[in-house]
Write a protein that holds these residues in place. Structure first.
Motif, PDB file in Angstrom:
ATOM      1  N   LEU A   1     -38.390  61.195  28.053  1.00 34.55           N
ATOM      2  CA  LEU A   1     -37.049  61.206  27.485  1.00 34.55           C
ATOM      3  C   LEU A   1     -36.328  59.871  27.694  1.00 34.55           C
ATOM      4  CD1 LEU A   1     -35.887  64.796  28.497  1.00 34.55           C
ATOM      5  CD2 LEU A   1     -36.447  63.976  26.206  1.00 34.55           C
ATOM      6  N   LEU A   2     -36.503  59.262  28.898  1.00 39.07           N
ATOM      7  CA  LEU A   2     -35.884  57.957  29.160  1.00 39.07           C
ATOM      8  C   LEU A   2     -36.446  56.883  28.240  1.00 39.07           C
ATOM      9  CD1 LEU A   2     -35.656  57.956  33.064  1.00 39.07           C
ATOM     10  CD2 LEU A   2     -33.741  57.979  31.442  1.00 39.07           C
ATOM     11  N   ALA A   3     -37.742  56.927  28.033  1.00 43.21           N
ATOM     12  CA  ALA A   3     -38.357  55.943  27.138  1.00 43.21           C
ATOM     13  C   ALA A   3     -37.829  56.119  25.718  1.00 43.21           C
ATOM     14  CB  ALA A   3     -39.875  56.089  27.162  1.00 43.21           C
ATOM     15  N   TYR A   4     -37.695  57.374  25.303  1.00 39.53           N
ATOM     16  CA  TYR A   4     -37.167  57.644  23.962  1.00 39.53           C
ATOM     17  C   TYR A   4     -35.708  57.175  23.862  1.00 39.53           C
ATOM     18  CZ  TYR A   4     -35.572  60.214  19.872  1.00 39.53           C
ATOM     19  OH  TYR A   4     -35.029  60.549  18.663  1.00 39.53           O
ATOM     20  N   GLU A   5     -34.938  57.428  24.902  1.00 40.11           N
ATOM     21  CA  GLU A   5     -33.538  56.997  24.902  1.00 40.11           C
ATOM     22  C   GLU A   5     -33.422  55.476  24.864  1.00 40.11           C
ATOM     23  OE1 GLU A   5     -29.370  57.794  25.019  1.00 40.11           O
ATOM     24  OE2 GLU A   5     -31.169  58.949  24.522  1.00 40.11           O
ATOM     25  N   TRP A   6     -34.303  54.789  25.617  1.00 39.96           N
ATOM     26  CA  TRP A   6     -34.307  53.328  25.606  1.00 39.96           C
ATOM     27  C   TRP A   6     -34.592  52.786  24.205  1.00 39.96           C
ATOM     28  CZ3 TRP A   6     -33.544  48.491  26.686  1.00 39.96           C
ATOM     29  CH2 TRP A   6     -34.441  47.533  26.274  1.00 39.96           C
ATOM     30  N   VAL A   7     -35.604  53.359  23.552  1.00 41.78           N
ATOM     31  CA  VAL A   7     -35.944  52.910  22.199  1.00 41.78           C
ATOM     32  C   VAL A   7     -34.777  53.170  21.253  1.00 41.78           C
ATOM     33  CG1 VAL A   7     -37.485  53.316  20.237  1.00 41.78           C
ATOM     34  CG2 VAL A   7     -38.418  53.191  22.562  1.00 41.78           C
ATOM     35  N   SER A   8     -34.161  54.357  21.388  1.00 40.29           N
ATOM     36  CA  SER A   8     -33.036  54.694  20.500  1.00 40.29           C
ATOM     37  C   SER A   8     -31.848  53.764  20.714  1.00 40.29           C
ATOM     38  CB  SER A   8     -32.605  56.139  20.733  1.00 40.29           C
ATOM     39  OG  SER A   8     -33.668  57.016  20.455  1.00 40.29           O
ATOM     40  N   LEU A   9     -31.471  53.523  21.977  1.00 37.46           N
ATOM     41  CA  LEU A   9     -30.324  52.669  22.283  1.00 37.46           C
ATOM     42  C   LEU A   9     -30.573  51.223  21.864  1.00 37.46           C
ATOM     43  CD1 LEU A   9     -29.252  54.041  25.781  1.00 37.46           C
ATOM     44  CD2 LEU A   9     -28.113  54.405  23.579  1.00 37.46           C
ATOM     45  N   ARG A  10     -31.805  50.738  22.067  1.00 40.26           N
ATOM     46  CA  ARG A  10     -32.119  49.344  21.698  1.00 40.26           C
ATOM     47  C   ARG A  10     -32.080  49.187  20.177  1.00 40.26           C
ATOM     48  NH1 ARG A  10     -35.622  45.143  20.912  1.00 40.26           N
ATOM     49  NH2 ARG A  10     -35.463  43.459  22.457  1.00 40.26           N
ATOM     50  N   ALA A  11     -32.595  50.222  19.464  1.00 35.23           N
ATOM     51  CA  ALA A  11     -32.545  50.148  18.006  1.00 35.23           C
ATOM     52  C   ALA A  11     -31.098  50.136  17.518  1.00 35.23           C
ATOM     53  CB  ALA A  11     -33.305  51.330  17.403  1.00 35.23           C
ATOM     54  N   ALA A  12     -30.245  50.930  18.166  1.00 31.18           N
ATOM     55  CA  ALA A  12     -28.825  50.950  17.795  1.00 31.18           C
ATOM     56  C   ALA A  12     -28.167  49.605  18.070  1.00 31.18           C
ATOM     57  CB  ALA A  12     -28.108  52.062  18.555  1.00 31.18           C
ATOM     58  N   LEU A  13     -28.549  48.962  19.209  1.00 28.88           N
ATOM     59  CA  LEU A  13     -27.994  47.659  19.551  1.00 28.88           C
ATOM     60  C   LEU A  13     -28.427  46.593  18.554  1.00 28.88           C
ATOM     61  CD1 LEU A  13     -26.347  45.960  21.556  1.00 28.88           C
ATOM     62  CD2 LEU A  13     -28.447  45.655  22.901  1.00 28.88           C
ATOM     63  N   VAL A  14     -29.683  46.670  18.133  1.00 26.65           N
ATOM     64  CA  VAL A  14     -30.181  45.717  17.133  1.00 26.65           C
ATOM     65  C   VAL A  14     -29.408  45.865  15.832  1.00 26.65           C
ATOM     66  CG1 VAL A  14     -32.166  45.088  15.706  1.00 26.65           C
ATOM     67  CG2 VAL A  14     -32.465  45.484  18.158  1.00 26.65           C
ATOM     68  N   ASP A  15     -29.211  47.143  15.403  1.00 32.53           N
ATOM     69  CA  ASP A  15     -28.473  47.374  14.155  1.00 32.53           C
ATOM     70  C   ASP A  15     -27.041  46.842  14.266  1.00 32.53           C
ATOM     71  OD1 ASP A  15     -30.686  48.591  13.107  1.00 32.53           O
ATOM     72  OD2 ASP A  15     -30.017  50.647  13.547  1.00 32.53           O
ATOM     73  N   GLU A  16     -26.428  47.105  15.432  1.00 32.65           N
ATOM     74  CA  GLU A  16     -25.053  46.648  15.630  1.00 32.65           C
ATOM     75  C   GLU A  16     -24.975  45.124  15.610  1.00 32.65           C
ATOM     76  OE1 GLU A  16     -21.634  46.777  19.129  1.00 32.65           O
ATOM     77  OE2 GLU A  16     -23.315  48.200  19.207  1.00 32.65           O
ATOM     78  N   THR A  17     -25.901  44.439  16.261  1.00 27.64           N
ATOM     79  CA  THR A  17     -25.916  42.968  16.312  1.00 27.64           C
ATOM     80  C   THR A  17     -26.170  42.383  14.942  1.00 27.64           C
ATOM     81  OG1 THR A  17     -26.734  43.092  18.591  1.00 27.64           O
ATOM     82  CG2 THR A  17     -26.938  40.987  17.477  1.00 27.64           C
ATOM     83  N   GLN A  18     -27.060  43.018  14.158  1.00 21.84           N
ATOM     84  CA  GLN A  18     -27.328  42.526  12.799  1.00 21.84           C
ATOM     85  C   GLN A  18     -26.086  42.645  11.923  1.00 21.84           C
ATOM     86  OE1 GLN A  18     -30.721  44.836  11.641  1.00 21.84           O
ATOM     87  NE2 GLN A  18     -32.201  43.290  12.365  1.00 21.84           N
TER      88      GLN A  18
END
Length: 611
Positions: A24-41
């Motif tokens: 679950l932590l790994a999934y949350e990390w992937v989800s949060l990082r993807a959200a951060l990438v989208d936000e930065t873009q």
């Protein structure tokens, strides 16, 4: 062991939760990082549109001011604007980057997110914008999420631990109950057969280890003498009450080193360490004494006397199987000797048991091979001397030993239940032979067939009688069933019901061995019988002695309107006395020995009996 299994299960649950948490932590990390990438873009796209004019006109100051405005973005590390030639045009670096880099050094796996976005105006490329965003926000979210997972997992482990604890308690109680049920007789509360035999096996092994110093081990098998009577007359509930009282009485006289168990319906076993055979006999006598005391049931007092068989280890038997077999042989001897007594095992009993087992096997084989044959003893009218009937008897011509006496194989057939099959066969054969004599021109003879106790207990016995008559074509009044007094008294109600049913079918009934049993006149007048048969023990002493009883039996029969037949007539003076006393019929060696069916026909021809 159960506690260790519980700890292991808890560890397994914790590891499973840890593994699930890691996923679950790994999934949350992937989800949060993807959200951060989208936000930065998205942020980079907005900034690129705003700095396009500055880049087009070469206004570095305006571009720098635009980049500085990004300082309010907490997680932005740096922003760099490059021209068309790739040269750095303007740059902004967050003042907090150093502190954040320290955190990232602690968690290097988090790193940074770098996004590059082209800067263009009306489709014409002017340069590119690079934004670098820190991932410490992800770390904060991950730490919170991990904390929630830890709390949830801890709660789950605690719930599982509580459930497992309750489950262990229930399982332990169930195991204890199952162990009790598996080793305890439910009626008496004593050790059952399984537990008794296991205890005996362990006691034998302990004696083997101690050698001669351990003394001997006694096994006493106890069989209640009158239990069946209680069950039949008072019901099974009263029988269970009696069993509990017997169990209590046995337990009250046993030592703490002894074991009392119930190993069968009305069979008990006592296992006791003893110094010698005399000490074992003392225990046996105590058992006999306590069981001679009347037991009180709702229906009144009953006596539950018992027969006992005693065997000693290692004196009489080398192991548990041999010990039980020897004790059973001794018990059989006690029952045959009159019951209510103790019999100790002696080697001769083994030989007798082996002979009986061999006889049983040979009898079964003889029945399968139809080796047994019916013999018939003639019966005569005392007044006219005419042959009026025959009694069917069973004979076993053994190929090696000659004729086996009926008193030897009939009890075996009774004990094993083979008498039911034999009786059915003799009944059918007797009816068939009587009809065959008729067809050959013999006078109409009545054929008497003995009925055993086992046959009378069979629900289908009446059907057997009717089937034999139907198949043979013998008139019912030509068949006579001989019942003994003792047989009738075993189940009075059932016997009377059977007699009425068979008499309704037209079959004749006779009480065999009359005078040797214990039926009263009240019972006698309720029996729908046709004939009394005077036992040979009263006939043999005639005319010197025994005439009082014989006269009484004949007079009794006359009073009830019954005919009388005397068996065992061997001398002329016996026949003369019986004739003068008014006896109707007689049979015995004087008049005719048991003979095969063909000889019966020849006898009627030789005597010139009218058909």
């Amino acid at each position: 062991m159960t506690r260790t299994m519980g700890v292991g299960q808890l560890v397994g649950v914790a590891l499973a939760l840890l593994f699930a948490g890691a996923i679950l932590l790994a999934y949350e990390w992937v989800s949060l990082r993807a959200a951060l990438v989208d936000e930065t873009q998205m942020q980079a796209a907005i900034v690129a549109d705003n700095v396009a004019g500055s880049l087009m006109f070469g206004d570095r100051q305006a571009a720098g001011e635009m980049l500085v405005s990004l300082r309010k973005a907490d997680h932005l590390r740096s922003a760099a604007l490059y021209g068309r030639d790739g040269a750095l045009f303007a740059r902004f670096t967050s003042p907090t980057r150093g502190a954040r880099e320290g955190l990232e050094e602690l968690v290097p796996a988090l790193g940074e997110v770098a996004v590059t976005h082209p800067v263009a105006y009306r489709g014409q490329a002017l340069g590119r914008l690079e934004l670098v965003t820190g991932t410490d926000r992800i770390l904060t979210g991950m730490l919170r999420y991990a904390g929630l997972l830890a709390l949830a997992s801890l709660g789950g482990v605690l719930v599982v631990a509580a459930v497992m604890r309750r489950t262990r308690i229930r399982v332990a109680a169930a195991e204890q109950e199952l162990n009790y049920l598996a080793n305890t007789d439910p009626v008496t509360g004593l050790a059952n057969r399984r537990a008794t035999y296991r205890w005996l096996e362990q006691a034998i092994e302990a004696r083997r280890k101690t050698g001669d110093q351990g003394g001997q081990l006694a096994v006493l098998l106890i069989d209640l003498d009158n239990f069946k009577v209680v069950n039949d007359t008072a019901g099974h509930a009263a029988g269970d009450v009696l069993l509990r009282q017997v169990a209590s009485a046995l337990a009250s006289i046993m030592r703490s080193t002894d074991l009392v168990g119930r190993i069968g319906g009305d069979e008990f076993a006592v296992i006791a360490p003893v110094a010698d055979g005399d000490a074992a006999a003392v225990i046996g006598q105590k058992i006999l004494t306590v069981l001679r005391t009347p037991f009180l049931l709702e229906t009144g007092e009953v006596f539950a006397t018992a027969s006992l068989g005693l065997c000693l280890f290692p004196q009489d038997a080398p192991g548990m199987t041999e010990m039980l077999s020897s004790a059973d042989a001794a018990l059989y001897r006690a029952k045959n000797a009159g019951r209510n007594r103790l019999a100790s095992f002696v080697p001769e009993m083994t030989l007798a048991t082996q002979r009986r087992a061999l006889l049983e096997a040979e009898l079964r084989r003889a029945i399968e091979q139809h080796a047994l044959v019916p013999y018939y003893q003639p019966q005569f009218d005392c007044r006219t001397g005419a042959m009026v009937g025959v009694e069917a008897l069973l004979r076993w011509p053994h190929p090696q030993r000659g004729f086996v006496p009926p008193m030897e194989f009939i009890p075996v057939a009774e004990d094993t239940g083979l008498i039911v099959e034999l009786g059915r066969w003799v009944l059918q054969r007797a009816c068939d032979d009587a009809v065959a004599w008729d067809r050959a021109g013999a006078p109409p003879l009545t054929v008497a067939v003995n009925v055993s106790a086992r046959q009378l207990k069979e629900k289908c016995f009446l059907d057997d009688v009717l089937t034999a008559l139907h198949r043979s074509g013998l008139p019912p009044d030509r068949l006579e069933l001989e019942l003994t007094e003792s047989l009738l008294m075993e189940d009075m109600e059932g016997a009377v019901a059977f007699m009425h049913a068979v008499r309704a079918a037209g079959v004749r009934l006779s009480i065999d061995d009359f005078g040797t049993g214990y039926s009263s006149l009240a019972y006698l007048q309720s029996f729908p019988i046709n004939q009394l048969k005077v036992d040979r023990t009263f006939v043999q002493s005639l005319p010197v002695a025994g005439h009082t009883i014989a006269t009484a039996v004949i007079a009794l029969a006359r009073g009830f309107g019954l005919s009388v037949i005397a068996e065992g007539v061997e001398r002329p003076e016996q026949l003369e006395w019986l004739r003068a006393a008014g006896c109707d019929y007689a049979q015995g060696f004087l008049l005719g020995r048991p003979m095969p069916a063909a000889d019966v026909l020849a006898l009627t021809v030789a005597r010139g009996e009218p058909a």
